[in-house]
Design a protein around this motif. Structure first.
Motif, PDB file in Angstrom:
ATOM      1  N   TYR A   1      -5.033  18.176 -26.934  1.00 44.26           N
ATOM      2  CA  TYR A   1      -3.767  17.714 -26.514  1.00 44.26           C
ATOM      3  C   TYR A   1      -4.047  16.588 -26.942  1.00 44.26           C
ATOM      4  CZ  TYR A   1      -4.314  20.862 -21.890  1.00 44.26           C
ATOM      5  OH  TYR A   1      -4.713  21.665 -21.090  1.00 44.26           O
ATOM      6  N   SER A   2      -2.414  16.040 -27.566  1.00 48.17           N
ATOM      7  CA  SER A   2      -1.868  15.120 -27.613  1.00 48.17           C
ATOM      8  C   SER A   2      -2.474  14.082 -27.111  1.00 48.17           C
ATOM      9  CB  SER A   2      -0.611  14.651 -28.078  1.00 48.17           C
ATOM     10  OG  SER A   2       0.190  13.066 -28.446  1.00 48.17           O
TER      11      SER A   2
ATOM     12  N   ALA B   1       1.121   8.783 -38.376  1.00 47.20           N
ATOM     13  CA  ALA B   1       0.441   9.624 -37.588  1.00 47.20           C
ATOM     14  C   ALA B   1      -0.428  10.581 -38.425  1.00 47.20           C
ATOM     15  CB  ALA B   1       1.854  10.199 -36.703  1.00 47.20           C
ATOM     16  N   GLY B   2      -0.605  10.695 -39.537  1.00 47.85           N
ATOM     17  CA  GLY B   2      -0.384  11.346 -40.596  1.00 47.85           C
ATOM     18  C   GLY B   2      -1.887  11.098 -40.279  1.00 47.85           C
TER      19      GLY B   2
ATOM     20  N   ASP C   1      -4.110  10.415 -19.403  1.00 43.83           N
ATOM     21  CA  ASP C   1      -4.725   9.361 -20.944  1.00 43.83           C
ATOM     22  C   ASP C   1      -4.637  10.472 -21.767  1.00 43.83           C
ATOM     23  OD1 ASP C   1      -5.535   7.292 -19.596  1.00 43.83           O
ATOM     24  OD2 ASP C   1      -7.454   7.838 -20.052  1.00 43.83           O
ATOM     25  N   LEU C   2      -3.723  11.367 -21.461  1.00 43.70           N
ATOM     26  CA  LEU C   2      -3.586  12.870 -22.357  1.00 43.70           C
ATOM     27  C   LEU C   2      -2.085  13.452 -22.483  1.00 43.70           C
ATOM     28  CD1 LEU C   2      -7.098  15.103 -22.787  1.00 43.70           C
ATOM     29  CD2 LEU C   2      -5.937  12.438 -24.226  1.00 43.70           C
ATOM     30  N   THR C   3      -1.065  14.575 -23.150  1.00 47.50           N
ATOM     31  CA  THR C   3      -0.077  14.205 -23.255  1.00 47.50           C
ATOM     32  C   THR C   3       0.009  15.926 -23.610  1.00 47.50           C
ATOM     33  OG1 THR C   3       0.977  13.204 -24.761  1.00 47.50           O
ATOM     34  CG2 THR C   3       1.270  12.358 -22.765  1.00 47.50           C
TER      35      THR C   3
ATOM     36  N   ARG D   1      -1.662   4.240 -27.117  1.00 49.54           N
ATOM     37  CA  ARG D   1      -1.666   3.157 -28.423  1.00 49.54           C
ATOM     38  C   ARG D   1      -2.582   2.729 -28.873  1.00 49.54           C
ATOM     39  NH1 ARG D   1       2.495  -2.612 -27.469  1.00 49.54           N
ATOM     40  NH2 ARG D   1       0.734  -2.776 -28.295  1.00 49.54           N
ATOM     41  N   TYR D   2      -3.877   2.769 -27.478  1.00 50.37           N
ATOM     42  CA  TYR D   2      -4.728   2.568 -28.134  1.00 50.37           C
ATOM     43  C   TYR D   2      -5.917   3.248 -28.927  1.00 50.37           C
ATOM     44  CZ  TYR D   2      -2.882  -2.167 -26.282  1.00 50.37           C
ATOM     45  OH  TYR D   2      -2.217  -3.390 -27.013  1.00 50.37           O
TER      46      TYR D   2
END
Length: 142
Positions: free
Chosen positions: A34-35, A10-11, A75-77, A40-41
């Motif tokens: 956003y996240s 993640a970093g 696709d974003l959260t 995962r792709y």
């Protein structure tokens, strides 16, 4: 051991996102970050959406509200836990202080890093308005 690998990955994703070319900015508008970790792709840990169709009346609280409301894209959260609210904010001497509700304090690790990155990338656009000269001011734009 898996947690360490996930945190390291993640970093690296965040570093890669920071080193990539900036996303296209909506014409005279703001981007809200956003996240993108749910996909995962995804090529980056963060992605942005343009802020609304009209400029915000109060950019800082309005952009934070957009962040907390979550993205339109499936696709974003939102990187924030339910219930996080902006209790207050202050911009003094070029430093923005946000007072967020206690739920924000429950974030840790990668989740905290992603939430902080979303806040930073979104609000740095506004903070540039308060610096001199502002890159958004047509009179002083370079």
């Amino acid at each position: 051991m898996n947690r360490i690998r996930i945190a390291a990955l993640a970093g690296l994703l965040l570093l890669a996102a920071g080193c990539s070319a900036p996303p296209e900015e909506a014409e005279d508008g703001y981007q809200v970050y956003y996240s993108a970790l749910e996909d995962r792709y995804a090529q980056q840990a963060l992605a942005s959406e343009p802020y609304g169709s009209a400029p915000p009346k109060e950019p800082i609280p309005d952009l934070v509200a957009a962040l907390l409301d979550g993205p339109d894209s499936p696709d974003l959260t939102s990187p924030f836990p339910d219930g996080v609210r902006l209790l207050g904010w202050e911009l003094a001497d070029g430093v923005l202080h946000l007072d967020l509700s206690e739920q924000y304090g429950g974030l840790s690790g990668v989740n905290l890093t992603v939430a902080d990155a979303c806040l930073t990338l979104t609000l740095c656009q506004v903070c540039l308005l308060y610096t001199s000269p502002s890159p958004r001011d047509p009179k002083t734009a370079r």
